[in-house]
Motif scaffolding. Structure first.
Motif, short mmCIF file in Angstrom:
data_model
loop_
_atom_site.label_atom_id
_atom_site.label_comp_id
_atom_site.label_asym_id
_atom_site.label_seq_id
_atom_site.Cartn_x
_atom_site.Cartn_y
_atom_site.Cartn_z
N GLY A 270 -6.08 46.46 59.18
CA GLY A 270 -5.93 45.60 58.02
C GLY A 270 -5.64 46.31 56.72
O GLY A 270 -4.72 45.95 56.00
N GLU A 271 -6.44 47.31 56.39
CA GLU A 271 -6.24 47.98 55.11
C GLU A 271 -4.91 48.72 55.08
O GLU A 271 -4.20 48.69 54.08
CB GLU A 271 -7.39 48.95 54.83
CG GLU A 271 -7.29 49.54 53.44
CD GLU A 271 -8.52 50.33 53.07
OE1 GLU A 271 -8.35 51.39 52.44
OE2 GLU A 271 -9.64 49.90 53.39
N TRP A 272 -4.55 49.36 56.18
CA TRP A 272 -3.28 50.08 56.24
C TRP A 272 -2.12 49.11 56.05
O TRP A 272 -1.19 49.38 55.28
CB TRP A 272 -3.16 50.81 57.58
CG TRP A 272 -2.00 51.74 57.64
CD1 TRP A 272 -1.97 53.03 57.19
CD2 TRP A 272 -0.71 51.46 58.17
NE1 TRP A 272 -0.72 53.58 57.41
CE2 TRP A 272 0.07 52.62 58.02
CE3 TRP A 272 -0.13 50.35 58.75
CZ2 TRP A 272 1.39 52.69 58.42
CZ3 TRP A 272 1.18 50.42 59.16
CH2 TRP A 272 1.93 51.59 58.99
N LEU A 273 -2.16 47.95 56.71
CA LEU A 273 -1.10 46.95 56.57
C LEU A 273 -1.08 46.37 55.16
O LEU A 273 -0.02 46.04 54.63
CB LEU A 273 -1.26 45.84 57.60
CG LEU A 273 -0.90 46.23 59.03
CD1 LEU A 273 -1.25 45.10 59.99
CD2 LEU A 273 0.59 46.58 59.15
N MET A 274 -2.24 46.23 54.54
CA MET A 274 -2.30 45.73 53.18
C MET A 274 -1.54 46.64 52.24
O MET A 274 -0.80 46.18 51.38
CB MET A 274 -3.77 45.59 52.75
CG MET A 274 -3.97 44.98 51.36
SD MET A 274 -4.07 46.15 49.97
CE MET A 274 -5.32 47.29 50.50
N TRP A 275 -1.67 47.96 52.43
CA TRP A 275 -0.94 48.87 51.55
C TRP A 275 0.57 48.72 51.75
O TRP A 275 1.34 48.80 50.81
CB TRP A 275 -1.37 50.32 51.80
CG TRP A 275 -2.68 50.64 51.16
CD1 TRP A 275 -3.84 50.95 51.78
CD2 TRP A 275 -2.96 50.67 49.75
NE1 TRP A 275 -4.83 51.16 50.85
CE2 TRP A 275 -4.32 51.00 49.60
CE3 TRP A 275 -2.19 50.45 48.61
CZ2 TRP A 275 -4.93 51.12 48.35
CZ3 TRP A 275 -2.80 50.56 47.37
CH2 TRP A 275 -4.14 50.89 47.25
N GLU A 276 1.00 48.51 52.99
CA GLU A 276 2.43 48.27 53.24
C GLU A 276 2.88 46.97 52.60
O GLU A 276 3.91 46.90 51.96
CB GLU A 276 2.72 48.24 54.74
CG GLU A 276 2.79 49.59 55.38
CD GLU A 276 3.87 50.48 54.78
OE1 GLU A 276 4.98 49.99 54.44
OE2 GLU A 276 3.61 51.68 54.66
N ALA A 277 2.10 45.92 52.81
CA ALA A 277 2.46 44.60 52.27
C ALA A 277 2.46 44.60 50.75
O ALA A 277 3.17 43.81 50.12
CB ALA A 277 1.52 43.54 52.82
#
Length: 169
Positions: free
Chosen positions: A65-72
């Motif tokens: 989740g956190e990793w994808l949040m940075w991408e998003a």
């Protein structure tokens, strides 16, 4: 402070995110200066929706989740409505998925479209369903570049479907 601390993945993503937010604030300021209150409010609503969708990414899964949040955070034209993680996506797949997100975001930006997306992530594949109020033209090269991601988008009532070789439902 560590020598390369300012060059972390998160720091770079934050800089890109901050740039996008500042652009939105400049648009709001410009519309207000021109007396175009409705357009300014439209940008406020759009930006708020994007920022809220980052919470959806962040809380999607403890592991990704956190990793994808940075991408998003660097994809202001993609609004996550829902995410389902059915397996434990590997690092290689997540890197490819992040590249796909950036490519779709860039395509949406070029077309002046914002896509609301729902995502199902598995270990090495994804299914993404998108919706837009305006026509969205899909880059067919995605089929070759990202065969592990099935992508369906409905725009203005017209369904456009792009599928890779493997997909999740």
């Amino acid at each position: 402070m560590m020598e390369n601390e300012h060059d972390t993945y998160e720091a770079n993503a934050f800089r890109r995110h901050r740039h996008d937010v500042l652009n939105e604030l400049q648009l709001i300021r410009g519309y207000l200066q021109l007396g175009q209150m409705e357009r300014a409010l439209g940008v406020v609503d759009r930006t708020a929706g994007w920022l809220q969708s980052l919470t959806n990414w962040q809380t999607s899964s403890d592991s990704v989740g956190e990793w994808l949040m940075w991408e998003a955070a660097t994809c202001p034209n993609l609004l996550l409505q829902k995410i389902n993680v059915t397996g434990e996506p590997g690092a290689e797949f997540l890197t490819r998925f992040a590249a796909w997100l950036r490519r779709v975001n860039d395509g949406a930006a070029q077309q002046g479209v914002r896509l609301e997306i729902s995502v199902t992530l598995a270990e090495a594949s994804a299914c993404v369903r998108g919706r837009s109020g305006q026509p969205f033209v899909v880059d067919t090269d995605w089929l070759k570049a990202f065969p592990m991601i099935a992508f369906d988008v409905v725009d203005s009532g017209n369904a456009t479907e792009v599928r890779g070789e493997s997909h999740v439902y």
